[in-house]
Motif scaffolding. Structure first.
Motif, PDB file in Angstrom:
ATOM      1  N   TYR A   1      30.957  26.171  76.442  1.00  0.00           N
ATOM      2  CA  TYR A   1      32.052  25.242  76.188  1.00  0.00           C
ATOM      3  C   TYR A   1      31.511  23.980  75.535  1.00  0.00           C
ATOM      4  CZ  TYR A   1      34.759  28.238  79.325  1.00  0.00           C
ATOM      5  OH  TYR A   1      35.388  29.307  79.910  1.00  0.00           O
ATOM      6  N   SER A   2      32.339  23.370  74.713  1.00  0.00           N
ATOM      7  CA  SER A   2      31.979  22.107  74.084  1.00  0.00           C
ATOM      8  C   SER A   2      32.359  20.943  75.002  1.00  0.00           C
ATOM      9  CB  SER A   2      32.679  21.982  72.729  1.00  0.00           C
ATOM     10  OG  SER A   2      34.089  22.074  72.876  1.00  0.00           O
ATOM     11  N   GLU A   3      32.146  19.734  74.536  1.00  0.00           N
ATOM     12  CA  GLU A   3      32.412  18.558  75.368  1.00  0.00           C
ATOM     13  C   GLU A   3      33.891  18.380  75.667  1.00  0.00           C
ATOM     14  OE1 GLU A   3      30.724  15.266  73.371  1.00  0.00           O
ATOM     15  OE2 GLU A   3      28.630  15.913  73.652  1.00  0.00           O
ATOM     16  N   ASP A   4      34.750  18.843  74.778  1.00  0.00           N
ATOM     17  CA  ASP A   4      36.190  18.697  75.007  1.00  0.00           C
ATOM     18  C   ASP A   4      36.759  19.836  75.849  1.00  0.00           C
ATOM     19  OD1 ASP A   4      35.836  20.656  73.167  1.00  0.00           O
ATOM     20  OD2 ASP A   4      37.177  19.802  71.639  1.00  0.00           O
ATOM     21  N   GLY A   5      35.915  20.729  76.366  1.00  0.00           N
ATOM     22  CA  GLY A   5      36.379  21.796  77.233  1.00  0.00           C
ATOM     23  C   GLY A   5      36.813  23.050  76.526  1.00  0.00           C
ATOM     24  N   LYS A   6      36.672  23.123  75.193  1.00  0.00           N
ATOM     25  CA  LYS A   6      37.052  24.310  74.447  1.00  0.00           C
ATOM     26  C   LYS A   6      35.813  25.188  74.211  1.00  0.00           C
ATOM     27  CE  LYS A   6      40.866  22.069  71.989  1.00  0.00           C
ATOM     28  NZ  LYS A   6      41.456  21.745  70.652  1.00  0.00           N
TER      29      LYS A   6
ATOM     30  N   ASP B   1      32.927  26.848  72.451  1.00  0.00           N
ATOM     31  CA  ASP B   1      32.077  26.467  71.323  1.00  0.00           C
ATOM     32  C   ASP B   1      31.755  27.731  70.518  1.00  0.00           C
ATOM     33  OD1 ASP B   1      30.382  25.341  69.536  1.00  0.00           O
ATOM     34  OD2 ASP B   1      28.827  24.777  70.993  1.00  0.00           O
TER      35      ASP B   1
END
Length: 311
Positions: free
Chosen positions: A222-227, A229
């Motif tokens: 997951y990326s930093e925004d929670g989506k 990657d």
């Protein structure tokens, strides 16, 4: 006179010409023999010179007579037909030093290749002429307005059908968990967790797989925004290799008419990595080569190979 055959050569005149050549050779041989013997022994020098000149003149007249006869017969022999593909270049085969000048054999190979190329070009032309599709600008302008555009059905499948296909594949492999996300509407993104070995992000457009990213089981997906990657590569070289092989597998499993079979085949191939670090290479028998496990899986047999051993 014998009839002229289809080859364009009078065979009777040809046989007579051969006899004339033999007669000419004999008369020329007599001339050189008389020169070799010189003047025969006679009582007086004048007698010897007279006999020598008389014999020499007779021999020269014989040569001249045989040569005229050969020229006459050569006009009756006729010319051979022009059906020979190489014409006068066929005389190159009489070269006694063919190892140094293989021109004739090279010309024959070039002629055979040219004939074969012409034959295949004719076949291709006949096949292309049978096609009804016309690509000229005028016909496209007139027919495109009347012909309705047919949208490809496999690119616009219902989301419910796609979900059913993914759920059936998930039930086929109990050791593989598949989570389905739709971050941008209808496009599907799959998070595939294979045991405790790896995690794969599969980006799909309807039932067509666009790209795949493979990471280790303990790596963050997951990326930093929670989506999810879908762009970052794995930190481990082994899973980077698996990502490259997965991209190759996407190019191998292509069947536009049956996209569900393509997805099922790809998932079956991906599941073969369940024992990535426990299966030896089928060629060298080693578990590690240059610090890497056998990351390649055969598309048919699913056997494990090192990247260098599979070639």
């Amino acid at each position: 006179m014998a009839d002229v055959m289809n080859v364009g050569v009078n065979l009777e005149a040809f046989s007579q010409a051969i006899n004339a050549i033999q007669a000419l050779r004999s008369s020329v041989t007599r001339v050189f023999d008389s020169l070799k013997d010189g003047m025969k022994n006679k009582e007086t020098l004048e007698g010897r010179e007279k006999v020598f000149i008389t014999e020499f003149q007779d021999n020269l007249q014989s040569v001249n007579r045989d040569l005229n006869e050969l020229e006459r017969l050569s006009t009756l022999v006729g010319r051979p037909s022009e059906s020979h593909p190489l014409h006068n270049s066929g005389l190159l085969s009489l070269d006694p030093v063919q190892d140094k000048t293989p021109l004739y054999s090279q010309l024959l190979q070039a002629y055979k290749w040219s004939n074969k190329l012409q034959y295949h070009a004719g076949l291709a032309s006949s096949l292309l002429n049978q096609q009804s599709l016309k690509r000229s600008a005028n016909q496209m302008g007139t027919s495109a307005k009347r012909r309705p555009k047919v949208q490809p059905s496999t690119l616009a499948l219902p989301t419910q059908y796609v979900d059913d296909v993914i759920s059936r594949i998930g039930r086929m492999f109990p050791d593989m968990s598949i989570e389905l996300f739709r971050p941008n509407g209808t496009s599907a993104v799959l998070l595939v967790t294979l045991g405790k070995v790896l995690k794969a992000i599969v980006v799909m457009r309807s039932l067509f797989i666009d790209r795949t990213i493979v990471r280790g089981y303990h790596e963050n997906v997951y990326s930093e925004d929670g989506k999810l990657d879908i762009w970052s590569k794995s930190n481990y070289q082994a899973f980077q290799k698996v990502t490259d092989h997965a991209t190759t597998a996407l190019l191998h499993y292509q069947l536009p008419q049956m996209p569900d079979v393509v997805v099922r085949s790809f998932m079956t191939w991906l599941r073969s990595y369940i024992k990535l670090f426990q299966t030896p290479c089928q060629r060298c028998g080693k578990y590690l080569q240059e610090g890497l496990p056998p990351t390649w899986r055969d598309f048919r047999t699913l056997e494990a190979f090192h990247d260098t051993c599979r070639q």
